[in-house]
Scaffold this active site. Structure first.
Site, PDB file in Angstrom:
ATOM      1  N   CYS A 115       0.845  -1.196   0.000  1.00  0.00           N
ATOM      2  CA  CYS A 115       0.000   0.000   0.000  1.00  0.00           C
ATOM      3  C   CYS A 115       0.880   1.246   0.000  1.00  0.00           C
ATOM      4  CB  CYS A 115      -0.884  -0.020   1.244  1.00  0.00           C
ATOM      5  SG  CYS A 115      -1.448   1.587   1.776  1.00  0.00           S
ATOM      6  N   GLU A 116       0.636   2.138  -0.965  1.00  0.00           N
ATOM      7  CA  GLU A 116       1.502   3.323  -1.058  1.00  0.00           C
ATOM      8  C   GLU A 116       1.169   4.373   0.000  1.00  0.00           C
ATOM      9  OE1 GLU A 116       0.912   4.656  -5.065  1.00  0.00           O
ATOM     10  OE2 GLU A 116      -0.713   6.007  -4.527  1.00  0.00           O
ATOM     11  N   HIS A 117       0.064   4.217   0.691  1.00  0.00           N
ATOM     12  CA  HIS A 117      -0.289   5.183   1.734  1.00  0.00           C
ATOM     13  C   HIS A 117       0.373   4.862   3.064  1.00  0.00           C
ATOM     14  CE1 HIS A 117      -4.089   5.771  -0.863  1.00  0.00           C
ATOM     15  NE2 HIS A 117      -3.153   6.622  -1.205  1.00  0.00           N
ATOM     16  N   HIS A 118       0.616   3.583   3.309  1.00  0.00           N
ATOM     17  CA  HIS A 118       1.177   3.165   4.602  1.00  0.00           C
ATOM     18  C   HIS A 118       2.427   2.311   4.483  1.00  0.00           C
ATOM     19  CE1 HIS A 118      -3.177   3.912   5.376  1.00  0.00           C
ATOM     20  NE2 HIS A 118      -2.691   4.517   6.437  1.00  0.00           N
ATOM     21  N   GLN A 156      -4.945  -0.291  -4.877  1.00  0.00           N
ATOM     22  CA  GLN A 156      -5.476  -1.472  -5.565  1.00  0.00           C
ATOM     23  C   GLN A 156      -6.176  -1.109  -6.873  1.00  0.00           C
ATOM     24  OE1 GLN A 156      -7.559  -4.235  -2.992  1.00  0.00           O
ATOM     25  NE2 GLN A 156      -8.693  -5.076  -4.725  1.00  0.00           N
ATOM     26  N   HIS A 184      -5.942  -5.605   2.959  1.00  0.00           N
ATOM     27  CA  HIS A 184      -4.966  -4.528   3.159  1.00  0.00           C
ATOM     28  C   HIS A 184      -4.528  -4.548   4.617  1.00  0.00           C
ATOM     29  CE1 HIS A 184      -5.697  -2.154  -0.666  1.00  0.00           C
ATOM     30  NE2 HIS A 184      -6.505  -3.197  -0.741  1.00  0.00           N
ATOM     31  N   CYS A 186      -2.896  -2.449   6.159  1.00  0.00           N
ATOM     32  CA  CYS A 186      -3.064  -1.145   6.818  1.00  0.00           C
ATOM     33  C   CYS A 186      -4.462  -1.033   7.427  1.00  0.00           C
ATOM     34  CB  CYS A 186      -2.794   0.006   5.848  1.00  0.00           C
ATOM     35  SG  CYS A 186      -3.765  -0.043   4.350  1.00  0.00           S
TER      36      CYS A 186
END
Ligand SMILES: [Zn+2]
Length: 223
Positions: A115-118, A156, A184, A186
């Site tokens: 996940c590119e956010h976390h 995703q 996910h 996260c």
């Protein structure tokens, strides 16, 4: 992208896919920073060492001392290697001499992404189908394309679209469908801590979008 500094990729499939993603606004947001892979590994190692120091971890401990080096290598050579088109799988599409025109479906392709956010794991599976037009592709190559795009920092929805767009470009047909079902970490390990929720994303092209029976044939049997 700096002009003239880029080494031409000898893998034509990589160039076709990259151009198609750029044309459709589906490329991962990247900036060419001029670093080679050795420099990337070294700099990630240095920065990760600082993160561990900030966390108060003892880097002289023999269990922790090699972690920054491992992370640098893991990011560049493994889990984010899909940022480098030199790692794009060698793909040969062949002429559809047998005139196949029925759906080819590869189900339950294992997929691990980040996940590119976390920067934590996305763990799931993909189902990919296409209806051959003039080109056909080795089935294991579909798994490799999914794996390539999974090895990037991702959301995703974009991952699903990138696999669709790559196959449409390589197979020279819109008739491609991709569905990804994933957990996910996260979501599972932090934040709302929902341990059982899954996310399903689907990208449909051509007849998969416009013909209800084709769409149905693809979607049925998805878990
Ligand atoms: Zn996340």
């Amino acid at each position: 992208m700096a002009q003239g500094t880029e080494v031409a990729n000898p893998n034509p499939a990589a160039n076709i896919v990259r151009q198609a993603l750029i044309a459709r606004g589906l490329e991962t947001p990247v900036v060419e920073n001029g670093l080679d892979n050795t420099q990337k590994r070294q700099q990630i190692e240095q920065h990760f060492e600082q993160i561990m120091q900030v966390l108060g971890l003892d880097l002289s401990d023999d269990s922790l001392m090699d972690t920054p080096r491992r992370i640098g290598k893991m990011y560049v050579d493994e889990i984010f290697s899909g940022l480098d088109y030199a790692q794009f799988p060698k793909i040969t599409v062949i002429e559809n001499k047998m005139k196949l025109d029925e759906m080819v479906k590869v189900a339950d392709i294992c997929l691990t992404s980040t996940c590119e956010h976390h920067f934590v794991t996305i763990d799931g599976s993909a189902t990919v189908a296409y209806i051959p037009k003039t080109k056909i592709i080795g089935l294991s190559k579909i798994n490799r394309i999914v794996g390539f795009f999974a090895r990037r920092p991702q959301v995703q929805e974009r991952l699903t679209q990138q696999v669709l767009c790559a196959l449409q470009a390589l197979l020279e047909t819109d008739n491609v469908a991709v569905s990804i079902d994933a957990v996910h970490y996260c979501v599972k390990a932090r934040g709302v801590q929902d341990e059982s929720s899954h996310t399903r994303t689907t990208a449909l092209g051509g007849n998969f979008k416009s013909k209800p029976e084709t769409r149905q044939e693809f979607l049925q049997g998805l878990k």
